[in-house]
Design an enzyme around this catalytic site. Structure first.
Site, PDB file in Angstrom:
ATOM      1  N   LEU A  37       0.869  -1.175   0.000  1.00 29.11           N
ATOM      2  CA  LEU A  37       0.000   0.000   0.000  1.00 29.11           C
ATOM      3  C   LEU A  37       0.905   1.224   0.000  1.00 29.11           C
ATOM      4  O   LEU A  37       1.860   1.291   0.779  1.00 29.11           O
ATOM      5  CB  LEU A  37      -0.877   0.033   1.257  1.00 29.11           C
ATOM      6  N   ASP A  38       0.638   2.198  -0.858  1.00 27.74           N
ATOM      7  CA  ASP A  38       1.448   3.422  -0.895  1.00 27.74           C
ATOM      8  C   ASP A  38       1.434   4.099   0.468  1.00 27.74           C
ATOM      9  O   ASP A  38       0.442   4.007   1.202  1.00 27.74           O
ATOM     10  CB  ASP A  38       0.901   4.390  -1.956  1.00 27.74           C
ATOM     11  N   PRO A  39       2.517   4.835   0.811  1.00 27.12           N
ATOM     12  CA  PRO A  39       2.603   5.475   2.135  1.00 27.12           C
ATOM     13  C   PRO A  39       1.406   6.366   2.475  1.00 27.12           C
ATOM     14  O   PRO A  39       0.944   6.379   3.612  1.00 27.12           O
ATOM     15  CB  PRO A  39       3.892   6.304   2.043  1.00 27.12           C
TER      16      PRO A  39
END
EC number: 5.4.99.25
Length: 304
Positions: A37-39
């Site tokens: 999951l992207d930051p």
């Protein structure tokens, strides 16, 4: 310690940060996540512990549900709110019906080109490494499954004063929601980007099942490990076959098994073998020997 933790990944952390922190909290090195999951995205991130790490790929393969905020009238370098503005265009009125027509066109099997700011590898290098160096490279397209697209915040007309809408996306693995936002904009004739994203479901784990890192830490300090789900939760959609003690002994040695044993699951790509209500192994048809099935993974959880 063996099992799956439905973690709520908070905004600002990478998926690897979560794994690193959980290794410290749980005092174990065998920790793996099930899809990045992207930051800046928060949401459901199933974490596999101990022998459950052998199941990570199956958990990752399950469908996902997201809630995205999409903003029309502006595109960015990253296709989300973190990037620099590439293009803007003033919005004329877009009716609920026009938006729905675009969503309908993008439901089913669609082809996406991964964004330049992504971890997809081209010639051994991640795309975002090229992007940071200012190099644009040809990206391989991929087919993804969009099961449903549902607008959440009513049927208000979209315009310059109201350029955003919320969308629930049910999709298969490998879908880029950022790119989907851009594709919706293109069908409507406007630049667009994903301004916010939350993953509300991953496989069989929902938002309400999840715990934060702080909550898991607190439970561990109280010697409470009830946050762990059994391995069987990770293979809920997989075909299952209950085996007896004799077969079980062969499975533990990684033995090949006759096709006749798998008649009730013969059309499946793989089957989970269950002994004493516990997942023992995952078998699949032998690629060369038509009358046999072979082990894909031997789990041995019953010995833990």
């Amino acid at each position: 310690m063996n099992g799956i933790i439905p973690l709520w990944k908070e905004r600002g952390m990478t998926s690897h940060d979560c794994v690193f922190k959980l290794r410290k909290i749980l005092h174990t090195k065998k920790v793996g996540h099930t899809g990045t999951l992207d930051p800046e995205v928060e949401g459901v991130l199933p974490i596999c512990i101990g022998r459950a790490t052998k199941l990570a790929e199956y958990v990752t393969d399950e469908g996902k549900v997201y809630v995205a905020e999409i903003t029309l009238g502006k595109s960015t370098t990253t296709e989300d709110a973190t990037g620099e503005t590439v293009m803007t265009k003033e919005l004329a009125d877009i009716s609920a019906d026009e938006l729905q027509a675009a969503l309908t066109k993008l439901t089913g099997k669609i082809t996406q080109i991964p964004p330049m700011f992504s971890a997809v590898k081209v010639n051994g290098k991640k795309l975002y490494e090229y992007a940071r160096a200012g190099i644009e490279v040809e990206r391989p397209s991929r087919q993804v499954d969009i099961y449903s697209l549902t607008r959440l915040n009513g049927e208000a007309t979209l315009n310059e004063a109201n350029p955003t809408f919320q969308l629930e996306i049910s999709c298969g693995k490998g879908t880029y929601i950022r790119t989907l936002a851009v594709m919706i904009g293109e069908l409507l004739g406007y630049p667009a980007h994903m301004s916010k994203l939350e993953r509300t479901r991953s496989g069989f784990f929902k938002k309400e099942d999840c715990l934060t890192l702080a909550e898991i830490d607190e439970m561990m300090q109280a010697s409470d490990s009830s946050f762990l789900y059994p391995l069987e939760k990770g293979i809920e959609s997989m075909a299952k076959l209950v085996i007896d003690e004799e077969i079980h002994a062969k499975v533990l040695n990684g033995g090949l098994l006759p096709k006749s044993l798998f008649i009730e699951v013969e059309n499946e790509p793989r089957a989970a073998l269950i002994f004493n209500d516990k997942l023992t192994a995952i078998y699949k048809p032998h690629p060369e020997k038509n009358e046999l099935w072979k082990p894909e993974k031997v789990i041995e959880l019953h010995q833990a």
